[in-house]
Design an enzyme around this catalytic site. Structure first.
Site, PDB file in Angstrom:
ATOM      1  N   THR A 116      27.628  37.654  42.766  1.00  0.00           N
ATOM      2  CA  THR A 116      27.495  38.874  41.988  1.00  0.00           C
ATOM      3  C   THR A 116      28.535  38.907  40.873  1.00  0.00           C
ATOM      4  O   THR A 116      29.716  38.630  41.091  1.00  0.00           O
ATOM      5  CB  THR A 116      27.675  40.109  42.895  1.00  0.00           C
ATOM      6  OG1 THR A 116      26.699  40.060  43.933  1.00  0.00           O
ATOM      7  CG2 THR A 116      27.518  41.396  42.110  1.00  0.00           C
TER       8      THR A 116
ATOM      9  N   CYS B 271      49.891  25.651  40.106  1.00  0.00           N
ATOM     10  CA  CYS B 271      48.737  25.178  40.879  1.00  0.00           C
ATOM     11  C   CYS B 271      48.998  23.848  41.575  1.00  0.00           C
ATOM     12  O   CYS B 271      48.158  23.365  42.321  1.00  0.00           O
ATOM     13  CB  CYS B 271      47.521  25.047  39.969  1.00  0.00           C
ATOM     14  SG  CYS B 271      46.951  26.625  39.309  1.00  0.00           S
TER      15      CYS B 271
END
Length: 375
Positions: free
Chosen positions: A236, A323
């Site tokens: 969504t 990261c």
């Protein structure tokens, strides 16, 4: 606390947060739903798509929203590989790419039989253009070269690279997560087929990003029966997050020239003070450099020790890309400059943002002096 780790993430701006809250309350429908509430959400989504497209001078039908930079990178590359798979299985990239792409290319090598060439770089962090020309072959289908490195701040000359790749029919992706909002990012000038950007690097909400993909490229979806974002990704659509993201993007791009000059001045001020005091450290500079990133190689002090000293003094910095810190490996980017593993472990990064002042820089210099003297 003084925050000097803007290359890792940024605080959400008041304006982006306000828009996020308002859209969350008033446009909460699924944009794929056919009722009026869904239709109103879809209208917001498409308006955001058009506004973001303007900021990179791209057609709006080439913009796809994602969950962030990592997903943007991987989906863009996967899509381009599928679109050009009949030509071959050779990829060109660098060892300086963000971990999301570097690890993905290693996976493609070991698990799917792709041949990946990693371009050499010079002492300034620039890719070797002559080598690029030499290694392109008939089965080269994709090149992925970041616009700027998140640790060194080195900006690549994408225009020159793109000319060569397009002349040889090779798709070109660029990770623009660190550059968008700091320097101009223009699709036509950079001569790229796809790019990835991320919201939380530009004072937008986390968990949102975008891809530009050249609409002239014919591609197929990796998600069966998915109708979100025209099948580019599943799930969504986060309309409120996208609205906050695009608001932050508009705000940062309005002030891009002023902020670029201000941050460049702060960076030069830091470097001049370091040079005047003759600290035992090396500032990494490139011929083409992001204004907000200062990469430092300490003389004998470990980067993680230095980071702790900064933290004790109330200053947040990093030892490299957020990261890739969990594996405790030395910076790939620094080692690509020809530095040893031991030298790469002495790397720290100071990255500046819209709240950074000269007083903050002065305090950071004081801690550099303390770190340098306490070997």
């Amino acid at each position: 606390m003084i925050y000097l780790d803007y290359a890792a993430t940024t605080p959400i701006s008041d304006n982006a947060l306000h828009v996020f809250n308002e859209v969350s309350k008033n446009y909460y429908g699924n944009p794929n739903s056919l009722h009026d509430i869904g239709t109103s959400s879809k209208a917001v989504l498409e308006h955001c798509r058009e506004e973001l497209a303007k900021l990179v001078d791209a057609p709006s039908n080439g913009i796809y929203f994602t969950s962030g930079g990592t997903e943007s990178n991987i989906l863009a590359v996967k899509t381009l590989l599928r679109a050009n798979k009949r030509k071959g299985k050779h990829i060109i990239t660098t060892a300086m790419e963000h971990s999301s792409l570097y690890n993905f290319f290693k996976q493609l090598e070991y698990e799917q039989g792709y041949s990946v060439s990693y371009l050499a770089i010079d002492k300034f962090g620039q890719v070797a253009i002559d080598q690029l020309k030499e290694i392109i072959s008939n089965d080269t289908i994709l090149a992925s070269i970041q616009h700027a490195n998140s640790e060194l701040g080195t900006i690549q000359q994408l225009e020159d690279i793109g000319e060569i790749l397009h002349h040889n029919g090779v798709f070109f992706h660029s990770d623009c997560v660190q550059t968008f909002g700091k320097i101009p990012v223009n699709i036509n000038q950079l001569k790229i087929d796809s790019l990835s950007i991320s919201s939380h690097k530009i004072y937008g909400p986390k968990g949102v990003g975008a891809v530009y993909l050249n609409p002239s490229i014919s591609w197929s979806s990796d998600f069966n029966n998915s109708n979100q974002e025209k099948g580019f990704r599943a799930g969504t659509v986060n309309v409120a997050g996208i609205a906050g993201f695009v608001t932050a993007a508009q705000d940062i791009c309005k002030n891009i020239e002023f902020e670029q000059k201000r941050l460049s001045n702060l960076r030069e001020y830091f470097i001049s003070k370091i040079n005047d005091l003759e600290f035992k450290m090396e500032i990494i500079n490139s011929k083409s450099q992001l204004p907000n990133i200062i990469g430092i190689l300490l003389n004998r002090t470990q980067g993680d020790y230095a980071m702790l000293e900064f933290n004790r003094a109330g200053i947040a910095i990093s030892t490299g890309s957020a990261c890739s810190l969990g594996d405790q490996q030395p910076s790939r980017s620094v080692m690509e400059l020809g530095k040893s593993e031991a030298e790469a472990k002495r790397f720290i990064r100071i990255s500046l943002g819209k709240s950074t002042s000269q007083g903050d820089i002065d305090k950071a210099i004081d801690i550099c002096k303390k770190v340098s003297n306490n070997l």
